[in-house]
Design an enzyme around this catalytic site. Structure first.
Site, PDB file in Angstrom:
ATOM      1  N   GLU A   1      49.768  47.252  35.480  1.00 55.05           N
ATOM      2  CA  GLU A   1      50.545  46.766  36.619  1.00 55.05           C
ATOM      3  C   GLU A   1      51.702  45.865  36.189  1.00 55.05           C
ATOM      4  O   GLU A   1      52.786  45.928  36.768  1.00 55.05           O
ATOM      5  CB  GLU A   1      49.618  46.003  37.582  1.00 55.05           C
ATOM      6  CG  GLU A   1      50.322  45.350  38.752  1.00 55.05           C
ATOM      7  CD  GLU A   1      50.939  46.359  39.713  1.00 55.05           C
ATOM      8  OE1 GLU A   1      51.756  45.942  40.544  1.00 55.05           O
ATOM      9  OE2 GLU A   1      50.629  47.561  39.621  1.00 55.05           O
ATOM     10  N   ASP A   2      51.468  45.048  35.157  1.00 51.84           N
ATOM     11  CA  ASP A   2      52.431  43.988  34.852  1.00 51.84           C
ATOM     12  C   ASP A   2      53.227  44.189  33.555  1.00 51.84           C
ATOM     13  O   ASP A   2      54.056  43.347  33.213  1.00 51.84           O
ATOM     14  CB  ASP A   2      51.701  42.642  34.766  1.00 51.84           C
ATOM     15  CG  ASP A   2      51.100  42.249  36.105  1.00 51.84           C
ATOM     16  OD1 ASP A   2      51.605  42.723  37.133  1.00 51.84           O
ATOM     17  OD2 ASP A   2      50.125  41.481  36.124  1.00 51.84           O
TER      18      ASP A   2
ATOM     19  N   ASP B   1      16.051  23.762  55.167  1.00 56.98           N
ATOM     20  CA  ASP B   1      16.101  24.203  53.771  1.00 56.98           C
ATOM     21  C   ASP B   1      17.345  23.700  53.032  1.00 56.98           C
ATOM     22  O   ASP B   1      17.851  24.364  52.134  1.00 56.98           O
ATOM     23  CB  ASP B   1      16.014  25.722  53.683  1.00 56.98           C
ATOM     24  CG  ASP B   1      17.089  26.425  54.507  1.00 56.98           C
ATOM     25  OD1 ASP B   1      17.771  25.742  55.290  1.00 56.98           O
ATOM     26  OD2 ASP B   1      17.247  27.643  54.359  1.00 56.98           O
TER      27      ASP B   1
ATOM     28  N   HIS C   1      42.822  44.575  32.807  1.00 56.17           N
ATOM     29  CA  HIS C   1      42.926  45.048  34.188  1.00 56.17           C
ATOM     30  C   HIS C   1      44.308  44.862  34.814  1.00 56.17           C
ATOM     31  O   HIS C   1      44.613  45.471  35.833  1.00 56.17           O
ATOM     32  CB  HIS C   1      41.846  44.390  35.068  1.00 56.17           C
ATOM     33  CG  HIS C   1      42.081  42.943  35.382  1.00 56.17           C
ATOM     34  ND1 HIS C   1      41.468  41.934  34.686  1.00 56.17           N
ATOM     35  CD2 HIS C   1      42.831  42.343  36.334  1.00 56.17           C
ATOM     36  CE1 HIS C   1      41.828  40.771  35.205  1.00 56.17           C
ATOM     37  NE2 HIS C   1      42.666  40.987  36.203  1.00 56.17           N
TER      38      HIS C   1
ATOM     39  N   HIS D   1      43.855  33.676  32.328  1.00 55.67           N
ATOM     40  CA  HIS D   1      43.135  34.295  33.456  1.00 55.67           C
ATOM     41  C   HIS D   1      42.254  35.438  32.953  1.00 55.67           C
ATOM     42  O   HIS D   1      41.102  35.588  33.373  1.00 55.67           O
ATOM     43  CB  HIS D   1      44.138  34.815  34.481  1.00 55.67           C
ATOM     44  CG  HIS D   1      43.529  35.694  35.540  1.00 55.67           C
ATOM     45  ND1 HIS D   1      42.600  35.243  36.442  1.00 55.67           N
ATOM     46  CD2 HIS D   1      43.718  37.029  35.819  1.00 55.67           C
ATOM     47  CE1 HIS D   1      42.236  36.242  37.252  1.00 55.67           C
ATOM     48  NE2 HIS D   1      42.905  37.332  36.878  1.00 55.67           N
TER      49      HIS D   1
ATOM     50  N   ASP E   1      37.388  38.777  38.822  1.00 54.12           N
ATOM     51  CA  ASP E   1      38.815  38.475  38.985  1.00 54.12           C
ATOM     52  C   ASP E   1      39.051  37.569  40.194  1.00 54.12           C
ATOM     53  O   ASP E   1      39.751  36.566  40.125  1.00 54.12           O
ATOM     54  CB  ASP E   1      39.566  39.797  39.144  1.00 54.12           C
ATOM     55  CG  ASP E   1      41.001  39.603  39.591  1.00 54.12           C
ATOM     56  OD1 ASP E   1      41.771  39.008  38.825  1.00 54.12           O
ATOM     57  OD2 ASP E   1      41.337  40.037  40.712  1.00 54.12           O
TER      58      ASP E   1
END
Length: 736
Positions: free
Chosen positions: A92-93, A277, A88, A64, A157
């Protein structure tokens, strides 16, 4: 960020990249060996920290992060942005802290990761769509407003997460898709990142409305197949025309996105066959002059549809989009849109803000300077940042304001220099002034629209040229401006200016203001200033209101801490009774109001709120004065509920008239008073008194009138009639 997303296999339409693929892209524009090594170092660090983390698909979680970095590299994001994209989720993890990131990769990267971590901790996508809170969305916007790079990373993300939703439950898919349409797609649209925005919307629709998505996709594919020959013939003929004119160009076909077709069908009521269009030709050339030359060549051969030509080169969109759009009828009767733009315009059209502020090596890149440039270039982003910094606005109001002022703004007006300013429906010249600059708004004294002087509360329309007249001696924002401005940014500036003005008001001025407010109230009760001063200086009054001297009392009145009516009520001062015309009563009743057990007690109608039949009322027991009837919501009786008594109107009354004080707010114009009086006369509403006050700073007028009506129903009728008088924008009852 959401690490339980499924990664589609290559046959699902999205290839799986490696870090080498990411390197191949960023090596093209990042040459500095140290920057390259830091990006590789971030990848190795992320791979190590996320090593045992697996997505629901069974893929390593590092995949990811690679895909997020690949998307960022395709927009030529700088080293810090790429590193933050790879890291990123690491705070957190894993056991990594923001301080660890700062030591390894510097403060700039650490700040980006910290902002992204705070957004992630909301864990929005782990809840049902209906459980999303306005406060959560506000926190997302707060994080993104402080640094444009946070937005870009978060969009990358979210895009990869949407591409890989298949392993999740239907409930989770819908929740994430709805959040994308509510939060992320509007931001991508305003930043002009069209390619990313279209994919976010199409994928969201795929999970929210799968049957509709498949139906539109099928119809679009069939339409493309049916019209492919016609489109190719048109493409060849136009290419020949441009080639003969010796103008450099490239021509390609484009299909309308599925979500934009969905919006036209289900939001605007179009039939699929009415969307012209669906297929378009896009012509890319070198210069602006080339664009107009090509347009002329095409119109010389093919008939354009009236009203379908749009010049976004002369009038760029608020997200910097520029292009010429025309819709023509081909030789075989088919209708196609043609877009004409330069190479630079095409790049901006696809990647928006990312094209303007992409990383340029050796250019002394400064993220704070970049942020400042974005706020100067994009008016809406400056407002976005300002709104996000507003402290005293609840979350729901913030989201509503953001949606109205920025995401749904669709009125385009011009400055005299030709710059386009985008505003929401109903916006006024005062909103326009504050869009230009807060100083322009604060000093506004009038406005010209298409060369004609108009009131500041005039609703602006697309295409109008607006010029603001300013004066350094302008009294500046006042309470009346809060009724004129419609955008939250203007309202915020006005409130702050008023608060600042009030805070800086000298005590002597507050004393004078409070004294005048009380004097007006006392004069209505036949008490002159000398007598008022004598009454207010008494120890009885000062002790009751807890003030040492009368000047402090005046200040409290000026600050609206104490209402003038509370003072005169304490002193038991009453206005001269207003005349009530009692024409004919049924039965033997002599009172307009019935109060059980109050026979023989004097009953009066309050002057402060002027209750009339149809209002919910209550009696207020005054010692030695009988019972005074107030509206139940009258603020003057809310402080002493022990003295309140139940009261109701006498149903047997007939043709009685009651005095009622009203306020009429209107934009000033010739014959305004004549028209208002005519409205009263035509509807047979007696007027006992009317005065008018002109406000030169806003070109508005306030009328205060005492009228006579039978009941609340008749008042509502005249209220509606007055609102239909041209220039009148507010009518309300007056409470003293």
């Amino acid at each position: 960020m959401e690490k339980d997303k499924q990664v589609l296999k290559p046959n699902g339409g999205y290839p799986m990249h490696t870090f080498q693929d990411v390197q191949d892209v960023f090596y093209e524009y990042i040459q500095n060996p140290k920057d390259r090594e830091n990006i590789a170092k971030a990848y190795r660090f992320a791979e190590e920290k996320h090593r045992n983390q697996i997505r629901k698909s069974g893929e390593p979680y590092i995949h990811h992060l690679i895909e997020v970095a690949y998307i960022l590299a395709s927009y030529q994001a700088g080293p810090a942005t790429l590193i933050a994209g790879l890291l990123h989720d690491v705070v957190e993890d894993t056991d990594v802290t923001v301080e660890d990131i700062k030591k390894m990769f510097g403060g700039d990267v650490a700040n980006l990761v910290d902002s992204l971590t705070k957004i992630q901790r909301l864990k929005l996508s782990h809840r049902k769509a209906q459980d999303f809170e306005a406060e959560d969305h506000r926190k997302i916007f707060l994080g993104m407003a402080r640094d444009i790079r946070v937005i870009i990373i978060k969009l990358a993300d979210r895009l990869h997460n949407l591409r890989t939703l298949d392993a999740l439950s239907e409930e989770r898919q819908k929740a994430i898709a709805q959040e994308t349409l509510d939060v992320f797609a509007p931001i991508a649209h305003r930043l002009g990142i069209f390619k990313l925005k279209s994919e976010l919307e199409d994928l969201s629709l795929k999970y929210l409305e799968p049957e509709i998505y498949r139906d539109i996709s099928s119809k679009l594919n069939q339409k493309v197949k049916n019209r492919a020959k016609s489109l190719n013939n048109l493409k060849k003929k136009i290419a020949d025309i441009i080639f003969e004119a010796n103008i450099p160009f490239n021509i390609e076909a484009r299909e309308k996105s599925i979500y934009s077709i969905y919006r036209k069908i289900f939001k605007k009521g179009y039939h699929f066959d009415e969307i012209y269009d669906l297929l378009a030709l896009r012509i890319i050339t070198k210069t602006e002059i080339n664009c107009y030359e090509i347009l002329g060549l095409i119109h010389a051969v093919y008939t354009p549809l009236p009203g379908r030509f749009k010049d976004y080169i002369a009038m760029p969109k608020s997200n910097m989009y520029q292009s010429l759009h025309t819709t023509i009828v081909s030789g075989d009767g088919n209708i196609f849109e043609v877009q004409i733009r330069t190479e630079e315009m095409d790049e901006v059209a696809e990647t928006g803000v990312a094209a303007h502020w992409r990383y340029k090596e050796g250019s002394n890149y400064n993220p704070k300077q970049e942020q400042k440039e974005i706020e100067e270039k994009l008016y809406w982003f400056r407002d976005f940042v300002s709104m996000s910094d507003e402290k005293n606005v609840d979350a729901k109001t913030y989201i509503d304001n953001l949606t109205k002022d920025i995401f749904e703004a669709n009125v385009y007006v011009f400055t005299p220099q030709g710059k386009v300013i985008e505003l929401p429906n109903g916006a006024t010249p005062l909103d326009f002034a504050y869009k230009i600059h807060s100083r322009v708004g604060d000093q506004a004294v009038g406005a010209l629209v298409n060369g004609v002087m108009v009131p500041l509360n005039t609703a602006l329309k697309t295409g109008e040229v607006v010029e603001i007249k300013t004066s350094s001696s302008s009294p500046g924002p006042n309470e009346g401006w809060l009724k004129i401005a419609k955008t939250s940014s203007a309202l915020s500036h006005i409130r702050k200016a008023i608060a600042k003005k009030n805070a800086s008001l000298l005590k002597d001025e507050r004393i004078a203001k409070g004294r005048q407010s009380l004097l007006e109230m006392f004069k209505e009760r036949d008490v002159d200033e000398t007598k008022m001063q004598e009454m207010l200086n008494s120890s009885k009054v000062l002790e009751h209101f807890s003030f040492e001297n009368v000047e402090d009392l005046y200040v409290a009145v000026a600050n609206k801490t104490i209402a003038p009516s509370a003072v005169v009520d304490f002193l038991k001062l009453r206005k001269k009774p207003k005349i009530i015309f009692n024409k004919a009563f049924k039965g033997n009743s002599k009172s307009s109001v019935i109060i059980s057990g109050a026979e023989g007690i004097a009953i009066n109608l309050a002057n402060c709120c002027s209750p009339i039949p149809g209002d919910n009322i209550v009696g207020y027991i005054s010692k030695g004065k009988g019972i005074t009837i107030h509206c139940v919501n009258c603020p003057n009786v809310a402080h002493d509920k022990k003295r309140l008594i139940e009261a109701k109107w006498n149903d047997e009354l007939s043709d009685n008239l009651y005095p009622l004080d009203i306020v009429i707010e209107a934009s000033d114009r010739p014959n305004l008073l004549v028209d208002i009086m005519a409205a009263f006369s035509q509807h047979k509403v007696p007027v006992n008194h009317l005065d008018a006050r002109l406000h030169p700073e806003t070109l508005t007028t306030t009328f205060k009138a005492e009228i006579l009506v039978k009941d609340a129903h008749e008042y509502q009728d005249i209220h509606n009639v007055l609102l239909n008088v041209p220039s009148v924008y507010e009518v309300s009852r007056l409470i003293h």
